[in-house]
Design a protein around this motif. Structure first.
Motif, PDB file in Angstrom:
ATOM      1  N   GLU A   2       0.732  -1.075  -0.049  1.00  0.00           N
ATOM      2  CA  GLU A   2       0.014  -0.110  -0.002  1.00  0.00           C
ATOM      3  C   GLU A   2       0.949   1.412   0.025  1.00  0.00           C
ATOM      4  OE1 GLU A   2      -3.770   1.517  -0.419  1.00  0.00           O
ATOM      5  OE2 GLU A   2      -3.114  -0.593  -0.366  1.00  0.00           O
ATOM      6  N   LYS A   3       1.853   1.142   0.547  1.00  0.00           N
ATOM      7  CA  LYS A   3       2.818   2.210   0.812  1.00  0.00           C
ATOM      8  C   LYS A   3       3.465   2.704  -0.485  1.00  0.00           C
ATOM      9  CE  LYS A   3       6.815   4.197   3.539  1.00  0.00           C
ATOM     10  NZ  LYS A   3       7.760   4.072   4.472  1.00  0.00           N
ATOM     11  N   ASP A   4       4.156   1.738  -1.493  1.00  0.00           N
ATOM     12  CA  ASP A   4       4.576   1.801  -2.716  1.00  0.00           C
ATOM     13  C   ASP A   4       3.612   2.495  -3.777  1.00  0.00           C
ATOM     14  OD1 ASP A   4       7.032   1.227  -1.577  1.00  0.00           O
ATOM     15  OD2 ASP A   4       6.654  -1.113  -2.511  1.00  0.00           O
ATOM     16  N   LYS A   5       2.211   1.928  -3.572  1.00  0.00           N
ATOM     17  CA  LYS A   5       1.325   2.232  -4.306  1.00  0.00           C
ATOM     18  C   LYS A   5       1.000   3.853  -4.209  1.00  0.00           C
ATOM     19  CE  LYS A   5      -2.072  -0.531  -5.136  1.00  0.00           C
ATOM     20  NZ  LYS A   5      -3.340  -1.145  -4.972  1.00  0.00           N
ATOM     21  N   TYR A   6       0.982   4.286  -2.847  1.00  0.00           N
ATOM     22  CA  TYR A   6       0.656   5.693  -2.491  1.00  0.00           C
ATOM     23  C   TYR A   6       1.824   6.562  -3.060  1.00  0.00           C
ATOM     24  CZ  TYR A   6       0.276   9.791   0.242  1.00  0.00           C
ATOM     25  OH  TYR A   6       0.077  10.941   0.751  1.00  0.00           O
ATOM     26  N   LYS A   7       3.092   5.984  -2.881  1.00  0.00           N
ATOM     27  CA  LYS A   7       4.064   6.983  -3.250  1.00  0.00           C
ATOM     28  C   LYS A   7       4.050   6.868  -4.871  1.00  0.00           C
ATOM     29  CE  LYS A   7       7.738   7.055  -0.995  1.00  0.00           C
ATOM     30  NZ  LYS A   7       9.059   6.853  -0.344  1.00  0.00           N
ATOM     31  N   ARG A   8       3.815   5.941  -5.641  1.00  0.00           N
ATOM     32  CA  ARG A   8       3.637   6.077  -7.106  1.00  0.00           C
ATOM     33  C   ARG A   8       2.478   6.970  -7.386  1.00  0.00           C
ATOM     34  NH1 ARG A   8       4.278   0.295  -7.158  1.00  0.00           N
ATOM     35  NH2 ARG A   8       2.129   0.120  -7.098  1.00  0.00           N
ATOM     36  N   GLY A   9       1.529   7.078  -6.785  1.00  0.00           N
ATOM     37  CA  GLY A   9       0.470   8.204  -7.097  1.00  0.00           C
ATOM     38  C   GLY A   9       0.892   9.564  -6.820  1.00  0.00           C
ATOM     39  N   ILE A  10       2.079   9.557  -5.845  1.00  0.00           N
ATOM     40  CA  ILE A  10       2.050  11.090  -5.538  1.00  0.00           C
ATOM     41  C   ILE A  10       3.162  11.344  -6.836  1.00  0.00           C
ATOM     42  CG2 ILE A  10       3.782  12.432  -3.860  1.00  0.00           C
ATOM     43  CD1 ILE A  10       2.388  10.929  -1.645  1.00  0.00           C
TER      44      ILE A  10
END
Length: 610
Positions: A2-10
Motif C-alpha cells: 500500500e505504501k509503494d502504491k501511494y508513493k507512485r500516485g504522488i
C-alpha cells in the motif's frame, strides 16, 4: 504494498504538475525517471520545475536526485549519500570549499548522524591522489568581503591616468558598497563615523587601523571623484588671491601647486541639497580627505539613487554612462524594443556571446547599411520618423511582416552604432579573442547586446525552441535570463526615477516594459503575466479566448479556464485564486487612495471654514 502504491500516485501527480507548470516544455523523456523516484536538477530546467523537484526530494517522494553544481549553493537539500561522478566542474578541478559545500549535504546536522561522500575516479588516473588530498584538505580561511578586489573594469578621471598608474586599480568594491551604505542608510556624517562603522565588521579583525584608514580614504576619494558625494562651494582666502572654487568636501588638504601657505584657510561653507551633484561629474579641482580632521560627508542624489535601487557604486557609474548615451538618442522603432532590452540586460556568466551568431544577426545589417550610406554619401544613420515612437512599433503588435523586419533592422543598426560595435570588430572576435582594453570594453557591450537580442525575441513572443536553437542556449537559461533581466530592469528603473529630471522618462518606459520581459509577451498581454502560473504562452491563449484582463480571469468559471489553458484542475484553481487575490488587492489599493483623497478634501474644507 500500500505504501509503494501511494508513493507512485504522488510521483504521478508530481510529474503532471511539472508538465503543467512548465509550459512549452516536453517532459515525456523523463516521465519514467520521476515515476521510479529519480529526479534531475540543472540550470537548463525552468524555475517552477526546479522548485517542484526540490520539494519532491525534500519530502522523500524522489529518492535519487541527479544534479549539476547548481545544487551546490542556495538550496537546503540534506542527503544520506553524495556521489561525485567526476572531480571536475567543467574544466576546473574541485576546490576544498566547493567539495565541502556539495559533499556536506550528506549527514546534515539535525537530519542524520552519518553521511557518505564518494568521488568516482580511476586508481590509475592522475587525479586519484589529488582527489584523496581534496577530501582531507582544510577549508581556506574566511576573508572579509570588504577586502575582495573585483575584476570589474572601472573608468577613472584623466587626472588619475596622467599619473601613469591608476590610483584606484586595487580599490575593493566591497569597501565602496560598505562606505556607500554607511553614508546613506546609517547616516554617517563624518569620516570618523565611517571608520567607526567599519570597525564593527570582520575587516577590523583582519586589518589594522592604519589599513582601514587608507581603505576608507581611497573609497571616499573614489566616491567623490565619481559624483556620489555632494560638492560644496568654498571660498579660499590667501595672501595673493581671492578665488571661489568647487570642492567635494570641507575642510580639505592644501591643494598642490597653487602657491598657498599654511595660513590659507576655509572661511565659509554653503549648505547644499542632496541633489547638488546628481550628474556624477568629475571635478579636476577635487582634493582628498584629510582623515585626521572631522571632515563632513555630504551625499549626492546619485548616492541615494544607487542605494535605493540596490545598485553597487561601480555598476551605477556604468549605468549612468549608458543612460547619458541613450537619453540623447533612444531607439524605439522596433517591436522588440532592443534598446530597452539592452538597459535591462547584464553580461551573463551562463550565456556567453556567440560571435558567429552575432555576426549573422548584425553583420549583414551593418555592412548593408554602411554600404548604402556610402553610396548615397550620407554620414549619418537613417532618421527615425516622428511616427516611430512608443505608440507605434514598440508598444503595438499589429504590424505587417515587412515593416517589422525593416524597423528591427534599423533598430539593430542604430543600437550597434551607438555601442561602437562594427562588423570589423565582430569578425576579428570570430577569428580569435583580443585582450586590449578597448576590445574588453567592446566584448562586454557585445555580451550585453547578445543577451538583449535574446530578450528582444522573447518579448515578440517568438517560439522558445527557435530562440534556443538560434542563440545556442537552453530553455531554462532563457527563463532564468528573463527573470534576472526583469529584476535588473526594476533596479535601473528605480535608479532613473531617483535621478528624476534627467532620466524620469526612461524610468517610466522601463517600468511599463518590465512585465513584457518577465512574461516574454507583447504589450497587450503583459498584465495577465502578473498572475502566478500564467506564463507567456498561457497568457496569450487566455487573451485570444477573450480573457483580456485579470478581472476576466478571476471571474471565469473553472471548467472554462481549464479548457482554455489546457491544464489540470490543480493549476487552474491556483491561477483563479491568484487572480482573485490580485483583484482584491487592487480594490483595496483604490479604496485607500479614495480615503486619502477624502482626508485631503476634508482638511481643505476645514481650513476654508476657519
Amino acid at each position: 504494498c500500500e505504501k509503494d502504491k501511494y508513493k507512485r500516485g504522488i510521483r504521478h501527480d508530481l510529474n503532471n504538475l511539472i508538465t503543467e507548470a512548465e509550459e512549452g516544455l516536453e517532459y515525456n523523456a523523463t516521465k519514467d525517471m520521476i515515476l521510479k523516484g529519480v529526479g534531475y536538477h540543472h540550470a537548463g530546467i525552468g524555475p517552477v520545475a526546479r522548485a517542484l523537484i526540490e520539494d519532491g526530494y525534500r519530502r522523500s517522494v524522489l529518492s535519487i536526485l541527479c544534479a549539476t553544481s547548481t545544487l551546490a549553493a542556495g538550496v537546503n537539500l540534506p542527503a544520506s549519500r553524495v556521489i561525485f561522478r567526476t572531480p571536475y566542474i567543467g574544466s576546473s578541478f574541485l576546490d576544498a570549499q566547493r567539495y565541502r559545500q556539495m559533499g556536506g549535504r550528506a549527514g546534515r546536522a539535525g537530519y542524520s548522524d552519518v553521511g557518505d561522500s564518494y568521488i568516482l575516479v580511476r586508481p590509475s588516473s592522475r587525479d586519484y591522489f589529488r582527489s584523496l588530498q581534496l577530501m582531507k584538505e582544510d577549508l581556506p580561511p574566511v576573508k572579509s568581503g570588504l577586502l575582495v578586489v573585483s575584476g570589474y573594469s572601472i573608468e577613472f578621471s584623466n587626472e588619475k591616468k596622467k599619473r601613469g598608474r591608476n590610483k584606484y586599480y586595487n580599490v575593493p568594491v566591497g569597501m565602496l558598497q560598505a562606505v556607500l551604505i554607511a553614508i546613506t542608510a546609517l547616516n554617517a556624517q563624518s569620516v570618523e563615523d565611517v571608520e567607526r562603522f567599519l570597525k564593527c565588521t570582520l575587516l577590523a579583525v583582519q586589518a589594522d587601523n592604519s589599513s582601514i584608514k587608507i581603505l576608507t580614504e581611497t573609497a571616499l576619494d573614489w566616491l567623490g571623484d565619481n559624483g556620489f558625494l555632494a560638492r560644496a562651494r568654498t571660498r579660499i582666502i590667501g595672501q595673493h588671491h581671492n578665488v571661489a572654487s568647487i570642492k567635494y568636501f570641507v575642510p580639505m588638504k592644501k591643494p598642490r601647486g597653487e602657491g598657498r601657505d599654511d595660513r590659507d584657510h576655509v572661511l565659509n561653507e554653503e549648505n547644499l541639497s542632496e541633489g547638488s551633484s546628481a550628474g556624477g561629474l568629475i571635478s579636476e579641482d577635487h582634493q582628498h580627505f584629510n582623515v585626521g580632521n572631522p571632515t563632513k560627508v555630504k551625499t549626492s542624489r546619485l548616492a541615494w539613487a544607487a542605494f535605493k535601487a540596490a545598485i553597487p557604486p561601480y555598476q551605477a557609474v556604468d549605468i549612468l554612462r549608458d543612460l547619458r548615451k541613450i537619453v540623447r538618442s533612444v531607439v524605439l522603432v522596433d517591436r522588440g524594443c532592443l534598446h530597452l532590452c539592452y538597459l535591462c540586460a547584464q553580461a551573463n556568466d551562463v550565456i556567453h556571446v556567440n560571435y558567429t551568431v552575432l555576426h549573422q544577426v548584425l553583420g549583414g545589417i551593418i555592412s548593408h547599411t554602411e554600404a548604402t550610406a556610402a553610396a548615397v554619401a550620407v554620414n549619418t544613420p537613417p532618421q527615425i520618423s516622428e511616427g516611430g515612437g512608443v505608440g507605434n512599433e514598440c508598444s503595438s503588435s499589429s504590424h505587417g511582416t515587412s515593416s517589422s523586419i525593416n524597423s528591427n533592422g534599423e533598430a539593430i543598426y542604430l543600437v550597434a552604432q551607438q555601442l561602437e560595435l562594427t562588423d570589423k570588430f565582430i569578425t576579428s572576435q570570430m577569428r580569435g579573442k583580443t585582450y586590449s582594453s578597448l576590445a574588453q570594453k567592446l566584448h562586454e557591450r557585445a555580451s550585453r547586446l547578445y543577451v538583449a537580442l535574446i530578450l528582444s525575441e522573447t518579448v515578440q513572443e517568438a517560439d522558445m525552441k527557435q530562440i534556443s536553437k538560434k542563440f545556442h542556449v537552453s530553455y531554462g537559461d532563457i527563463q532564468n535570463l528573463m527573470q534576472s533581466a526583469a529584476s535588473h530592469g526594476h533596479r535601473v528603473s528605480r535608479f532613473c526615477e531617483e535621478l528624476s529630471d534627467e532620466f524620469w522618462h526612461l524610468g517610466t518606459l522601463l517600468r511599463s516594459f518590465i512585465p513584457r520581459i518577465y512574461g516574454g509577451v507583447r504589450r497587450e498581454v503583459a498584465d495577465l503575466t502578473l498572475i502566478p502560473y500564467l506564463g507567456g504562452q498561457r497568457a496569450r491563449r487566455a487573451y485570444d479566448a477573450g480573457l483580456k484582463s485579470i478581472r476576466d480571469v478571476a471571474s471565469c468559471p473553472l471548467s472554462k479556464l481549464r479548457g482554455i489553458l489546457r491544464i489540470g484542475s490543480m493549476i487552474a484553481t491556483r491561477i483563479k485564486v491568484a487572480a482573485q487575490a490580485l483583484v482584491i488587492q487592487e480594490a483595496q489599493s483604490m479604496a485607500d487612495e479614495i480615503d486619502e483623497l477624502n482626508m485631503i478634501v476634508d482638511n481643505d474644507d476645514a481650513r476654508a471654514a476657519v
